[in-house]
Enzyme design. Structure first.
Site, PDB file in Angstrom:
ATOM      1  N   TYR A 141      69.479 -13.546  32.164  1.00  0.00           N
ATOM      2  CA  TYR A 141      70.621 -13.476  31.281  1.00  0.00           C
ATOM      3  C   TYR A 141      69.708 -13.538  29.576  1.00  0.00           C
ATOM      4  CZ  TYR A 141      74.773 -13.780  33.933  1.00  0.00           C
ATOM      5  OH  TYR A 141      75.731 -13.332  34.869  1.00  0.00           O
ATOM      6  N   LYS A 187      64.631 -14.728  45.911  1.00  0.00           N
ATOM      7  CA  LYS A 187      64.090 -13.694  46.541  1.00  0.00           C
ATOM      8  C   LYS A 187      62.724 -13.472  46.448  1.00  0.00           C
ATOM      9  CE  LYS A 187      65.242  -9.448  47.994  1.00  0.00           C
ATOM     10  NZ  LYS A 187      66.000  -9.284  49.234  1.00  0.00           N
ATOM     11  N   ASP A 219      70.014 -12.252  49.823  1.00  0.00           N
ATOM     12  CA  ASP A 219      70.881 -11.422  50.496  1.00  0.00           C
ATOM     13  C   ASP A 219      71.350 -12.236  51.609  1.00  0.00           C
ATOM     14  OD1 ASP A 219      68.225 -11.600  51.286  1.00  0.00           O
ATOM     15  OD2 ASP A 219      68.237  -9.425  51.764  1.00  0.00           O
ATOM     16  N   ASP A 243      75.585 -16.723  39.479  1.00  0.00           N
ATOM     17  CA  ASP A 243      76.849 -15.941  39.069  1.00  0.00           C
ATOM     18  C   ASP A 243      77.396 -15.367  40.164  1.00  0.00           C
ATOM     19  OD1 ASP A 243      78.470 -14.827  37.180  1.00  0.00           O
ATOM     20  OD2 ASP A 243      77.413 -13.015  37.140  1.00  0.00           O
ATOM     21  N   ASP A 247      81.028 -16.851  42.796  1.00  0.00           N
ATOM     22  CA  ASP A 247      82.282 -16.161  42.811  1.00  0.00           C
ATOM     23  C   ASP A 247      82.657 -15.863  44.373  1.00  0.00           C
ATOM     24  OD1 ASP A 247      82.678 -15.661  40.253  1.00  0.00           O
ATOM     25  OD2 ASP A 247      83.218 -13.748  40.534  1.00  0.00           O
TER      26      ASP A 247
HETATM   27  C1  IPM Z   1      80.666 -16.625  34.646  1.00  0.00           C
HETATM   28  C2  IPM Z   1      81.065 -15.269  34.078  1.00  0.00           C
HETATM   29  C3  IPM Z   1      79.881 -15.221  32.756  1.00  0.00           C
HETATM   30  C4  IPM Z   1      78.602 -15.176  33.453  1.00  0.00           C
HETATM   31  C5  IPM Z   1      80.199 -13.827  31.782  1.00  0.00           C
HETATM   32  C6  IPM Z   1      81.808 -13.983  31.451  1.00  0.00           C
HETATM   33  C7  IPM Z   1      79.281 -14.134  30.899  1.00  0.00           C
HETATM   34  O1  IPM Z   1      80.899 -14.340  34.908  1.00  0.00           O
HETATM   35  O2  IPM Z   1      80.647 -17.700  33.941  1.00  0.00           O
HETATM   36  O3  IPM Z   1      80.169 -16.664  35.889  1.00  0.00           O
HETATM   37  O4  IPM Z   1      78.186 -14.005  33.776  1.00  0.00           O
HETATM   38  O5  IPM Z   1      77.876 -16.228  33.237  1.00  0.00           O
HETATM   39 MG    MG Z   2      80.543 -14.933  37.028  1.00  0.00          MG
END
Ligand code: IPM
Ligand code: MG
Length: 365
Positions: A141, A187, A219, A243, A247
Site C-alpha cells: 500500500y 506467501k 491462498d 484487506d 472482508d
Molecule cells: C479497508 C478498505 C481500504 C483499504 C480502502 C478504502 C483504501 O478497503 O479499510 O479495508 O484497502 O484498506
Molecule cells: Mg478493505
C-alpha cells in the site's frame, strides 16, 4: 478522566450511524464518569465538496490533538472520477500513515442470533470468533517506487524489521488475552518479503512462548476461512492480505454491517465500522448502526481501558439481536424492520439495564 475525540462522520450512511453511536456513547460515558470533548470535522467526499480535498490540514490537526478518532465511512459514486490523489479513500490512507496506525484489529465474531445470516451453513460458522490483525501502514500500500505509464504499472512490496516486529507483538499480545493462538499468513513459498516476514515473526515469538504460532500461505488461509472459520483465533498478516481476508472473514459471520474495527498506533487510535457508505440507503434512517456502535465498544476497551464497559455494550447488542430486533439489512422476510434510531434505542435500553446491574455489583465505577 477527560478525553478529546475527533468525530469524522464522512459520507453516505456515515453521519447517521455516527449520531446513533454517539448517543450510545453518551450513556456509557455517564456511567463511567468520563468527560469527553468532541469536535466534528469533514472527511472524504464531504471534504472534497467543501474544501476540494479529501482531508484538510484542519481535520488532520484535530486528529493529532485528539486522544482518539471516530470515523463513520468514506466515499460514494459521485467522487469516483476524482483524480487518484483526490479520491475520498486517500483520506483514510493519509490518516493511517500520519497517525502511525500500524495495527488494524478486525474482529469477526458470529452473533448467535445471526447464525443463519451467514452464506455458509450454520454448523460451519458456529463458534467463529477471530480477529484479523492487519499491518496497516506498510507493505504494498505504501511501498516506493510506485506508478504507471502507458506501458507498465508497478508497486513495491517491502517490509522492514521494525515494522514486522511491532505488528507481530500486537498479535501475540492480543492472542495472550484470548485463546492463545496466532496464525501468521504469508506467501513465503513465492515472495522473499514473506520469507523475511516469517523469520521475524518466529523471532518475536520467542518472547511469547505461552502463545502458539503457526504459519499459513494466504491462498490456503482464504480456503480455510470458508471451510472452517472457527479454527482461527488471531490471524496476523500484511496490509494487502489483511484487506482481503478481513472482508472474507466478515462475510463468513453474516454480519458485514455489524463489525467494528480499531486502528492503533503508538500515540493515536481510530475506530470505524468495517462497512462502507451504502449510498443507496443514505439519509433514510434505515442503516444498521451496530458496527459503528460496536466500534465505540472498542474505543472503551482500547483507549479508555474500560473492558467491563465494552463487554456490557457487546452484551447489550447480543441481547437486542436475541430479542429479534433487526434493521432492514438483517431482517427476516415478512417482518417489520427497525429504523436506525429504533435500533439505537433498543440497544440503549438493554445497555442501561446491564449497566445498572454492573453498578449495583461494583463492576463499573
Ligand atoms: C479497508 C478498505 C481500504 C483499504 C480502502 C478504502 C483504501 O478497503 O479499510 O479495508 O484497502 O484498506
Ligand atoms: Mg478493505
Amino acid at each position: 478522566m477527560k478525553y478529546k475525540l475527533a468525530i469524522l462522520p464522512g459520507d453516505g450512511i456515515g453521519p447517521e450511524v455516527m449520531e446513533a453511536a454517539l448517543d450510545v456513547m453518551d450513556v456509557m460515558t455517564r456511567a463511567a464518569k468520563l468527560t469527553l470533548e468532541l469536535s466534528r470535522h469533514p472527511i472524504g467526499g464531504a471534504s472534497i465538496d467543501q474544501h476540494g480535498t479529501p482531508i484538510t490540514d484542519d481535520t488532520l490537526q484535530a486528529c493529532y490533538d485528539a486522544d482518539a478518532v471516530l470515523l463513520g465511512a468514506i466515499g460514494g459514486p459521485q467522487w469516483d472520477n476524482q483524480p487518484h490523489d483526490r479520491k475520498p479513500e486517500r483520506a483514510l490512507l493519509r490518516l493511517r500513515e500520519a497517525l502511525g496506525l500500524y495495527t488494524n484489529l478486525r474482529p469477526a465474531r458470529v452473533y448467535d442470533a445471526m447464525l443463519d445470516a451467514s452464506s455458509l451453513k450454520r454448523e460451519y460458522v458456529q463458534g467463529t470468533d477471530l480477529v484479523v490483525v492487519r499491518e496497516l501502514t506498510g507493505g504494498i500500500y505504501f511501498g516506493e517506487p510506485r506508478g504507471y505509464d502507458s506501458e507498465r504499472g508497478w508497486n513495491t512490496l517491502v517490509y522492514t524489521r521494525p515494522e514486522v516486529e511491532r505488528i507481530a507483538r500486537s498479535a501475540f499480545e492480543l492472542a495472550a488475552t484470548r485463546r492463545g493462538q496466532v496464525t501468521s499468513v504469508d506467501k513465503a513459498n513465492v515472495l522473499e518479503s514473506s520469507q523475511f516476514w516469517r523469520e521475524v515473526v518466529c523471532e518475536v515469538h520467542k518472547d511469547y512462548q505461552q502463545v502458539e504460532l503457526d504459519h499459513m500461505y494466504v491462498d490456503n488461509a482464504a480456503m480455510q476461512l470458508v471451510r472452517q472459520p472457527a479454527q482461527f483465533d488471531v490471524i496476523l498478516t500484511q496490509n494487502m492480505f489483511g484487506d482481503i481476508l478481513s472482508d472474507a472473514a466478515a462475510m463468513v459471520t453474516g454480519s458485514l454491517g455489524m463489525l467494528p474495527s480499531a486502528s492503533l498506533g503508538a500515540g493515536y487510535a481510530m475506530y470505524e465500522p468495517v462497512h462502507g457508505t451504502a449510498p443507496d440507503i443514505a439519509g433514510q434512517n434505515i442503516a444498521n448502526p451496530i458496527a459503528m456502535i460496536a466500534s465505540v465498544g472498542m474505543l472503551f476497551h482500547s483507549t479508555f481501558k474500560l473492558p467491563a464497559m465494552a463487554q456490557a455494550l457487546d452484551q447489550a447488542i447480543d441481547q437486542t439481536l436475541a430479542a429479534g430486533q433487526r434493521t432492514t439489512d438483517i431482517a427476516e422476510p415478512g417482518t417489520k424492520p427497525l429504523s436506525t434510531t429504533d435500533m439505537r434505542d433498543r440497544i440503549i435500553e438493554s445497555l442501561s439495564g446491564i449497566l445498572d446491574v454492573q453498578q449495583a455489583s461494583g463492576v463499573t465505577p
